[in-house]
Motif scaffolding. Structure first.
Motif, PDB file in Angstrom:
ATOM      1  N   TYR A 215      26.532 -44.590 -49.591  1.00 59.01           N
ATOM      2  CA  TYR A 215      27.308 -45.264 -50.935  1.00 59.01           C
ATOM      3  C   TYR A 215      28.774 -44.849 -51.101  1.00 59.01           C
ATOM      4  CZ  TYR A 215      22.080 -45.899 -51.444  1.00 59.01           C
ATOM      5  OH  TYR A 215      20.618 -46.261 -51.149  1.00 59.01           O
ATOM      6  N   ARG A 216      28.973 -43.675 -50.900  1.00 59.88           N
ATOM      7  CA  ARG A 216      30.497 -43.465 -50.903  1.00 59.88           C
ATOM      8  C   ARG A 216      31.178 -44.225 -49.993  1.00 59.88           C
ATOM      9  NH1 ARG A 216      32.421 -39.751 -54.051  1.00 59.88           N
ATOM     10  NH2 ARG A 216      34.423 -39.247 -52.382  1.00 59.88           N
ATOM     11  N   GLU A 217      30.791 -44.405 -48.693  1.00 61.24           N
ATOM     12  CA  GLU A 217      31.536 -45.251 -47.795  1.00 61.24           C
ATOM     13  C   GLU A 217      31.478 -46.786 -48.321  1.00 61.24           C
ATOM     14  OE1 GLU A 217      29.610 -44.785 -43.986  1.00 61.24           O
ATOM     15  OE2 GLU A 217      30.105 -42.422 -44.241  1.00 61.24           O
ATOM     16  N   VAL A 218      30.504 -47.118 -48.970  1.00 56.64           N
ATOM     17  CA  VAL A 218      30.595 -48.654 -49.424  1.00 56.64           C
ATOM     18  C   VAL A 218      31.687 -48.880 -50.388  1.00 56.64           C
ATOM     19  CG1 VAL A 218      29.231 -50.461 -50.592  1.00 56.64           C
ATOM     20  CG2 VAL A 218      28.091 -49.039 -48.676  1.00 56.64           C
ATOM     21  N   ALA A 219      31.396 -47.787 -51.371  1.00 54.65           N
ATOM     22  CA  ALA A 219      32.532 -47.975 -52.517  1.00 54.65           C
ATOM     23  C   ALA A 219      33.855 -47.917 -52.052  1.00 54.65           C
ATOM     24  CB  ALA A 219      32.238 -47.005 -53.573  1.00 54.65           C
ATOM     25  N   GLN A 220      34.283 -46.803 -50.961  1.00 55.76           N
ATOM     26  CA  GLN A 220      35.767 -46.448 -50.566  1.00 55.76           C
ATOM     27  C   GLN A 220      36.012 -48.123 -49.822  1.00 55.76           C
ATOM     28  OE1 GLN A 220      37.711 -43.947 -51.142  1.00 55.76           O
ATOM     29  NE2 GLN A 220      39.121 -45.463 -50.501  1.00 55.76           N
ATOM     30  N   GLY A 221      35.145 -48.624 -48.987  1.00 56.25           N
ATOM     31  CA  GLY A 221      35.582 -49.756 -48.186  1.00 56.25           C
ATOM     32  C   GLY A 221      35.827 -50.970 -49.043  1.00 56.25           C
ATOM     33  N   GLN A 222      34.981 -51.002 -50.319  1.00 58.97           N
ATOM     34  CA  GLN A 222      35.360 -51.971 -51.584  1.00 58.97           C
ATOM     35  C   GLN A 222      36.829 -51.825 -51.873  1.00 58.97           C
ATOM     36  OE1 GLN A 222      33.701 -54.526 -51.935  1.00 58.97           O
ATOM     37  NE2 GLN A 222      32.412 -54.451 -50.207  1.00 58.97           N
TER      38      GLN A 222
ATOM     39  N   SER B   5      20.842 -48.134 -56.887  1.00 60.50           N
ATOM     40  CA  SER B   5      20.992 -48.890 -58.105  1.00 60.50           C
ATOM     41  C   SER B   5      22.230 -49.047 -58.669  1.00 60.50           C
ATOM     42  CB  SER B   5      19.825 -48.210 -59.010  1.00 60.50           C
ATOM     43  OG  SER B   5      19.903 -48.928 -60.355  1.00 60.50           O
ATOM     44  N   ARG B   6      22.972 -47.557 -58.651  1.00 60.08           N
ATOM     45  CA  ARG B   6      24.361 -47.571 -59.053  1.00 60.08           C
ATOM     46  C   ARG B   6      25.247 -48.809 -58.348  1.00 60.08           C
ATOM     47  NH1 ARG B   6      24.665 -42.501 -60.148  1.00 60.08           N
ATOM     48  NH2 ARG B   6      24.386 -41.780 -58.108  1.00 60.08           N
ATOM     49  N   MET B   7      24.856 -48.644 -56.845  1.00 61.64           N
ATOM     50  CA  MET B   7      26.006 -49.419 -55.954  1.00 61.64           C
ATOM     51  C   MET B   7      25.633 -50.873 -56.389  1.00 61.64           C
ATOM     52  SD  MET B   7      28.011 -49.037 -53.205  1.00 61.64           S
ATOM     53  CE  MET B   7      28.792 -48.592 -54.449  1.00 61.64           C
ATOM     54  N   VAL B   8      24.126 -51.250 -56.440  1.00 60.19           N
ATOM     55  CA  VAL B   8      24.125 -52.862 -56.732  1.00 60.19           C
ATOM     56  C   VAL B   8      24.795 -53.087 -58.099  1.00 60.19           C
ATOM     57  CG1 VAL B   8      22.392 -54.477 -57.347  1.00 60.19           C
ATOM     58  CG2 VAL B   8      21.988 -52.994 -55.276  1.00 60.19           C
ATOM     59  N   SER B   9      24.732 -52.272 -58.977  1.00 64.08           N
ATOM     60  CA  SER B   9      25.076 -52.370 -60.499  1.00 64.08           C
ATOM     61  C   SER B   9      26.812 -52.655 -60.252  1.00 64.08           C
ATOM     62  CB  SER B   9      24.579 -51.563 -61.379  1.00 64.08           C
ATOM     63  OG  SER B   9      25.354 -51.712 -62.716  1.00 64.08           O
ATOM     64  N   SER B  10      27.251 -51.777 -59.886  1.00 57.35           N
ATOM     65  CA  SER B  10      28.746 -51.354 -59.610  1.00 57.35           C
ATOM     66  C   SER B  10      29.244 -52.616 -58.629  1.00 57.35           C
ATOM     67  CB  SER B  10      29.100 -50.380 -59.082  1.00 57.35           C
ATOM     68  OG  SER B  10      28.581 -49.125 -59.820  1.00 57.35           O
ATOM     69  N   LEU B  11      28.611 -53.177 -57.899  1.00 56.51           N
ATOM     70  CA  LEU B  11      29.077 -54.291 -56.875  1.00 56.51           C
ATOM     71  C   LEU B  11      29.187 -55.455 -57.847  1.00 56.51           C
ATOM     72  CD1 LEU B  11      27.570 -53.459 -53.284  1.00 56.51           C
ATOM     73  CD2 LEU B  11      29.936 -53.523 -54.076  1.00 56.51           C
TER      74      LEU B  11
END
Length: 126
Positions: free
Chosen positions: A111-118, A74-80
């Motif tokens: 989810y940390r990897e996704v955020a760091q990748g972005q 949920s946090r990842m979708v909202s943040s993206l």
């Protein structure tokens, strides 16, 4: 951790046990599923092992795994969504900050990897 995550079995188990009231029977397969998922959501092996020593602890581990997956998703979708809005508006500082905020609280490695990748992809943006 494997490259490909499959959290459907843990989600199904959580629905049956936590929402449906089914008892948690700690078979070898369920133990393996909980151990694997615990690693995948950032719960240490010693903590998982301690929790798996009792039926109540196994239920607690299931609850925590399911919570981390649900809340992290949920946090990842909202943040993206926020990040993309900022990028479209040309505010790359705000877009980067959204991902830094995720990294400040997120414990699930995926989810940390996704955020760091972005965040890394925006390193060359103004």
């Amino acid at each position: 951790m494997s490259d490909e995550l499959d959290w459907d079995p843990i989600r199904t188990l959580a629905r049956r046990v936590l929402q449906g009231g089914e008892g948690l029977v700690l078979t070898d397969d369920i133990r393996t599923l909980l151990e694997r998922t615990a690693r995948e959501v950032g719960i240490g092996i010693s903590e998982a092992t301690d929790l798996l020593a009792t039926d109540a602890g196994a239920r607690t581990l299931l609850e925590e795994c399911a919570r981390r997956i649900r809340e992290g998703s949920s946090r990842m979708v909202s943040s993206l969504n926020q990040m993309y809005r900022h990028k479209r508006a040309g505010d790359f500082d705000a877009a980067r900050q959204v991902m830094r905020d995720v990294l400040a609280v997120e414990r699930v490695p995926h989810y940390r990897e996704v955020a760091q990748g972005q965040l890394d992809e925006m390193s060359d943006d103004p």
